[in-house]
Enzyme design. Structure first.
Site, PDB file in Angstrom:
ATOM      1  N   LYS A 109       0.956  -1.282   0.102  1.00  0.00           N
ATOM      2  CA  LYS A 109       0.023  -0.035   0.087  1.00  0.00           C
ATOM      3  C   LYS A 109       0.947   1.325  -0.118  1.00  0.00           C
ATOM      4  CE  LYS A 109      -3.620   2.397   2.542  1.00  0.00           C
ATOM      5  NZ  LYS A 109      -4.673   2.264   3.665  1.00  0.00           N
TER       6      LYS A 109
ATOM      7  N   HIS B 169      -5.695 -30.406 -34.955  1.00  0.00           N
ATOM      8  CA  HIS B 169      -6.809 -29.786 -34.564  1.00  0.00           C
ATOM      9  C   HIS B 169      -7.288 -30.387 -33.500  1.00  0.00           C
ATOM     10  CE1 HIS B 169      -6.442 -27.138 -38.124  1.00  0.00           C
ATOM     11  NE2 HIS B 169      -6.382 -28.324 -38.679  1.00  0.00           N
TER      12      HIS B 169
END
Length: 526
Positions: free
Chosen positions: A135, A280
């Site tokens: 912070k 695929h």
């Protein structure tokens, strides 16, 4: 004199980092085991109790939760009122906080960790220190990973001190660190049941709460198509593709990753050397062999045309011989548990080939799959073909035809069943005992799947499927699918069974002289 507070669970690199701080004029403040490690390393340490005026107490549960600590971290240096409050109460500023948290995730990963011991691995003071420092990042450097130690020392040597960008980057990493930590705690406690007997780490079904922490690895060039954006994330704790190493090659694409995942899932189901070639997300060739080379060559040659530009999975490290086989044809990417040193220069001869490694042993067998829906997610356990984990025949299987499979057919049926679970439904595949011969994937009917497989096999000669075995991921709803399998040349079939027309299908198998095995377990793949 600047002050650094060091309190770490992971002590790798700690001594060198602390020596670097001391050499730059920092006073070192520390707690418990970290303080002992620093003192044993010959460093002068101010114990946290000398800062707070209170001893560490309650088995270390309370030591840093004190205004003398948090005031020194949270005081805004540019705000006169904060400076005056600190001076009034004798609070010394803390300029660097290096904290990493109790190893809760490691303790939670072991089912043998007792509940009470697990609770003690929940860090309270550590996250408070990290959040406070993050912070107030403009005044305090917060360091939660040993990976950042050298960069912090370099930034301290920078003219003008650490940059605002560097400070902010450390703060963001700190909040990710505590978020992942809290997520691990919340997810683990959601799996605890409560009764008069106490707390037990087991849940019937899925827990009511599920949290997954994701860490961005990188943005991908695009998604399945160029107009789609895509990002690659790692799940915490990291394993599999979340902890993979890309050793060389072009940047991985979204489609590459999906195909590599499909390849990995197949070869994970084999203890013997195995290889899969993917196109695929469907296998175009899978095989086993005496080693990685033989397995790959068999898998590639099962459908050499489709293998061109494919994705390869190996469940053995890539040797020099395997590397030579891989680079002899054009493939897009390969995943394996490792790469031998002798193989690296061979692979480097194909600089565009993407080579990915990950530790297969760290992938949990009870892994979960998540799929996204519009506005929701669905989760399931990963499909494992556990009924084929041991040698067949097995007592759980049921031979439903008059003819029993031969020993060779049993081997081939087990191989086919392990592969079929990884083919998009509806699927029917044909194999020998060690390689795929033809794969009918993703069809709207099971008969169509057989016809597709036969069409794929036609290019290799009409006799390719003669004497093969077939596997169907779900039951044959009518006898026409079984008739098509027999016409293709298969002599044995494995399927789950369970159709209302099973007797009709069994009769068809007997008419054709086929052996048929019911597993009692379906393996759809959508």
């Amino acid at each position: 004199m600047p002050r650094a507070l060091l309190s770490v669970s992971d002590k790798s690199g700690l001594l060198d980092f602390a020596r670097g701080l001391a050499a730059r004029g920092f006073e070192l403040v520390s707690t418990g085991g970290t303080a002992r490690a620093l003192e044993e390393g010959g460093l002068s340490v101010l114990p946290i109790s000398a800062v707070t005026g209170f001893p560490e107490m309650m088995d270390g549960r309370v030591k840093t939760l004190h205004p003398m600590v948090h005031g020194g971290i949270l005081a805004r240096r540019a705000l006169a009122a904060d400076r005056e409050a600190a001076a009034q109460h004798g609070i010394t500023m803390i300029d660097l906080v290096a904290v990493n948290l109790y190893p809760f995730a490691k303790a939670a990963a072991s089912a043998d960790t007792p509940f009470n011991a697990l609770i003690e691995e929940i860090d309270i003071g550590g996250p408070s220190l990290v959040r406070a420092a993050a912070k107030n990042f403009q005044d305090v450097l917060v360091v939660v990973s040993p990976d950042d130690y050298s960069a912090v020392l370099d930034q301290l040597d920078r003219e003008g001190g650490p940059s605002h960008g560097f400070r902010f980057a450390l703060a963001r990493r700190a909040f990710v660190h505590t978020a992942f930590y809290d997520a691990a705690i919340a997810a683990t406690l959601a799996e605890v049941s409560v009764s008069d007997a106490g707390f037990v780490r087991e849940v019937a079904g899925s827990p009511a709460f599920r949290m997954r922490a994701l860490l961005k690895i990188q943005d991908l060039r695009y998604g399945e198509n160029p107009h789609q954006s895509a990002t690659w994330y790692a799940e915490y704790p990291r394993y599999g593709f979340g902890d993979a190493s890309v050793l060389q090659g072009k940047e991985l694409s979204y489609n590459n990753l999906l195909d590599l995942d499909a390849a990995l899932r197949i070869v994970l189901d084999f203890s013997e050397p195995a290889a899969a070639v993917i196109k695929h997300t469907n296998p175009c060739g899978v095989a086993t062999g005496a080693d990685a080379v033989e397995a790959y060559v068999r898998a590639r040659d099962a459908d050499a045309l489709a293998a061109f530009g494919g994705i390869v999975g190996l469940n053995r490290p890539i040797t020099a011989a395997a590397a030579r086989a891989l680079v002899s044809t054009f493939i897009e990417a390969v995943i394996a548990p490792g790469v031998d040193d002798e193989a690296r220069p061979v692979l480097a001869g194909k600089p565009n080939l993407r080579v990915v490694t990950t530790d297969f042993a760290q992938i949990p067998p009870a892994d979960r799959d998540i799929r996204s829906l519009v506005g929701a997610l669905v989760e399931q356990s990963r499909d494992r073909v556990t009924e084929a984990a041991e040698k067949w025949p097995d007592s759980q299987l049921r031979v439903v035809t008059k003819r029993q499979p031969s020993e060779t057919e049993w081997q081939a049926l087990r191989f086919a069943w392990r592969i079929c679970a990884h083919v998009k439904s509806n699927a029917v595949i044909f194999t020998s005992a060690d390689r795929t011969l033809a794969i009918g994937a993703g069809q709207m009917s099971r008969v169509d799947a057989v016809h597709l497989a036969r069409m794929k096999a036609a290019g290799a000669g009409s006799e390719l499927l003669r004497g093969s075995v077939a596997a169907s991921d779900a039951f044959f709803p009518f006898r026409d699918g079984l008739d098509a399998v027999a016409e293709a040349g298969a002599t044995a079939v494995v399927q789950p069974g369970g159709s209302v027309r099973d007797e009709e299908v069994i009769a068809a198998a007997d008419e054709h002289g086929l052996a048929m095995v019911f597993t009692g377990r379906r393996h759809f793949r959508h």
